[in-house]
Motif scaffolding. Structure first.
Motif, short mmCIF file in Angstrom:
data_model
loop_
_atom_site.label_atom_id
_atom_site.label_comp_id
_atom_site.label_asym_id
_atom_site.label_seq_id
_atom_site.Cartn_x
_atom_site.Cartn_y
_atom_site.Cartn_z
N ASP A 1 0.95 -1.18 -0.04
CA ASP A 1 0.07 -0.02 0.06
C ASP A 1 1.08 1.23 -0.02
O ASP A 1 1.26 1.83 1.07
CB ASP A 1 -1.12 0.09 1.26
N ILE A 2 1.49 1.56 -0.97
CA ILE A 2 2.38 2.78 -1.23
C ILE A 2 1.96 4.03 -0.92
O ILE A 2 2.31 4.93 -0.25
CB ILE A 2 2.86 2.73 -2.69
N GLY A 3 0.65 4.25 -1.37
CA GLY A 3 -0.26 5.62 -1.08
C GLY A 3 -0.46 5.72 0.58
O GLY A 3 -0.10 6.74 0.93
N GLY A 4 -0.82 4.65 0.96
CA GLY A 4 -1.33 4.85 2.80
C GLY A 4 0.07 4.83 3.03
O GLY A 4 0.05 5.66 4.25
N SER A 5 1.15 4.16 2.69
CA SER A 5 2.16 4.20 3.62
C SER A 5 2.94 5.52 3.52
O SER A 5 3.39 6.04 4.47
CB SER A 5 3.18 3.13 3.24
N SER A 6 2.70 6.17 2.49
CA SER A 6 3.22 7.66 1.99
C SER A 6 2.64 8.57 2.99
O SER A 6 2.99 9.59 3.61
CB SER A 6 3.27 7.95 0.72
N ALA A 7 1.11 8.35 3.10
CA ALA A 7 0.43 9.26 3.98
C ALA A 7 0.76 8.92 5.38
O ALA A 7 1.12 10.25 5.96
CB ALA A 7 -1.07 8.93 3.79
N GLN A 8 0.92 7.88 5.79
CA GLN A 8 1.43 7.65 7.13
C GLN A 8 2.80 8.40 7.38
O GLN A 8 3.05 8.96 8.60
CB GLN A 8 1.48 6.26 7.73
N SER A 9 3.82 8.17 6.66
CA SER A 9 5.05 8.79 6.83
C SER A 9 4.96 10.49 6.88
O SER A 9 5.53 10.98 7.67
CB SER A 9 5.87 8.14 5.76
N VAL A 10 3.99 10.99 6.09
CA VAL A 10 4.01 12.50 6.06
C VAL A 10 3.39 12.96 7.30
O VAL A 10 3.92 13.94 7.94
CB VAL A 10 3.03 12.67 4.95
N ILE A 11 2.37 11.99 7.91
CA ILE A 11 1.70 12.46 9.21
C ILE A 11 2.82 12.31 10.14
O ILE A 11 3.00 13.14 11.19
CB ILE A 11 0.46 11.60 9.44
N LEU A 12 3.77 11.23 10.24
CA LEU A 12 4.65 11.16 11.28
C LEU A 12 5.76 12.22 11.16
O LEU A 12 5.94 12.90 12.10
CB LEU A 12 5.31 9.82 11.07
N MET A 13 6.21 12.77 10.01
CA MET A 13 7.08 13.85 9.68
C MET A 13 6.66 15.06 10.31
O MET A 13 7.41 15.88 10.80
CB MET A 13 7.32 13.91 8.06
N VAL A 14 5.50 15.22 9.99
CA VAL A 14 4.65 16.56 10.41
C VAL A 14 4.62 16.60 12.18
O VAL A 14 4.95 17.79 12.69
CB VAL A 14 3.25 16.53 9.88
N VAL A 15 4.20 15.44 12.67
CA VAL A 15 4.14 15.44 13.96
C VAL A 15 5.58 15.67 14.79
O VAL A 15 5.88 16.28 15.82
CB VAL A 15 3.53 14.16 14.63
N VAL A 16 6.51 14.94 14.21
CA VAL A 16 7.99 15.11 14.55
C VAL A 16 8.41 16.69 14.39
O VAL A 16 9.00 17.22 15.58
CB VAL A 16 8.93 14.14 13.92
N ALA A 17 8.17 17.09 13.21
CA ALA A 17 8.67 18.59 13.22
C ALA A 17 7.79 19.41 14.23
O ALA A 17 8.51 20.39 14.76
CB ALA A 17 8.21 18.92 11.44
N ALA A 18 6.64 19.36 14.41
CA ALA A 18 5.76 20.13 15.28
C ALA A 18 6.30 20.05 16.79
O ALA A 18 6.35 21.01 17.25
CB ALA A 18 4.28 19.85 15.13
#
Length: 308
Positions: free
Chosen positions: A275-292
């Motif tokens: 699930d490339i799209g779903g996995s990418s969305a999860q990585s973006v969410i994690l990246m935003v959370v860590v940045a915040a």
């Protein structure tokens, strides 16, 4: 040579003098390798992840369909994703708190050792040389259900520990191994910070406060604040990302109800679930959370840090 000597003498007379280059592109050439590394290994994958998160992609690369925010809404609305996010937060808090606390305690104790100090420091630091997958393998050996020493110790108290089968037992093992792996890193920096405290400050503290705890709390700990702030950010990043190999080794080929962190779920959905799209969305969410989270730490916690 004379020109270089004149530049050095001028710089020594005026420390604030800045280096001047004959060509404006010269300084960019010096930083170009680092910029290329950052662009290739950070910015380009980040852009690819953000782009893929808006598509439903064929795992074999034959095509993709634009789905907008569906991958994000599916992830956030998933009960399993929220459960894993909750465990990730708990895991990060426990690993960060225990690693910092134990590392600081060992550094304080090692700083007081006079005879055999090198042997103590070497024994405490040596664990950091172990690679994370090897740490996970050692953890599996210690928590093995048939011959693991920790499992046998639990059996002495009448408890049957089932790491890899029981959710809580596996979570306990993951936290323990992750903390054990990170303690030497914190120990090195805390010990360096303690040894950089001036002798005059230590002697003045002995006069002003008789209690060792009061001297440490009021004098030594504030001087360690910059080191502690740096280690706080490093440890949170470690618990969220660098524990991937430990989790992979300890929960691989085990029942599916084992605990895992968000970064490991990204790997499972993307590389095993295709699930490339779903996995990418999860990585973006994690990246935003860590940045915040990092921005919040710098904005609110760094104000209380006093650099000497």
């Amino acid at each position: 040579m004379a020109r270089l000597r004149g530049f050095w003498e001028g710089s020594s007379r005026n420390p604030a003098k800045r280096v001047q280059f004959d060509r404006p592109l010269t300084p960019w050439l010096f930083v170009l390798p680092q910029l290329l590394i950052v662009a290739i290994f950070f910015y380009w994958p980040s852009v690819q992840a953000v782009t893929s998160s808006f598509y439903l992609e064929d795992p074999f690369g034959f095509g993709s369909t634009f789905v907008g925010m569906d991958n994000y809404t599916d992830a956030i609305s998933s009960r399993e994703y929220r459960r894993i996010a909750g465990f990730t937060a708990f895991f990060a808090v426990m690993v960060t708190g225990l690693s910092l606390s134990i590392g600081l305690l060992l550094a304080v104790k090692a700083d007081k050792v006079i005879r055999g100090a090198s042997a103590y420091k070497t024994a405490l630091i040596a664990v950091y040389a172990i690679a994370p997958p090897v740490s996970g393998l050692i953890g599996m050996m210690f928590f093995d259900m048939h011959m693991g020493p920790f499992t046998e110790m639990a059996a002495w108290f009448g408890y049957e520990m089932k790491v890899g089968i029981n959710y809580n037992d596996t979570a306990f093992a993951l936290i323990l191994v992750a903390v054990w792996k990170q303690i030497p890193y914190n120990f090195i920096f805390f010990l360096s910070g303690l040894q950089s405290v001036p002798v005059s400050v230590r002697e003045a503290a002995l006069i002003d406060a008789r209690s060792g705890w009061r001297r440490f709390k009021d004098i030594v700990l504030p001087l360690l604040a910059p080191t502690a702030f740096f280690l706080l950010i490093i440890n949170i990043t470690y618990s969220l990302f660098d524990t991937f190999a430990i989790i992979d080794v300890m929960v691989k080929d085990k029942p599916a109800n084992n605990p895992m962190t968000l970064v490991y779920k990204v790997y499972l959905d993307g590389f095993k679930g295709n699930d490339i799209g779903g996995s990418s969305a999860q990585s973006v969410i994690l990246m935003v959370v860590v940045a915040a989270l990092t921005v919040a730490q710098f904005r609110f916690l760094e104000r209380r840090v006093h650099y000497g």
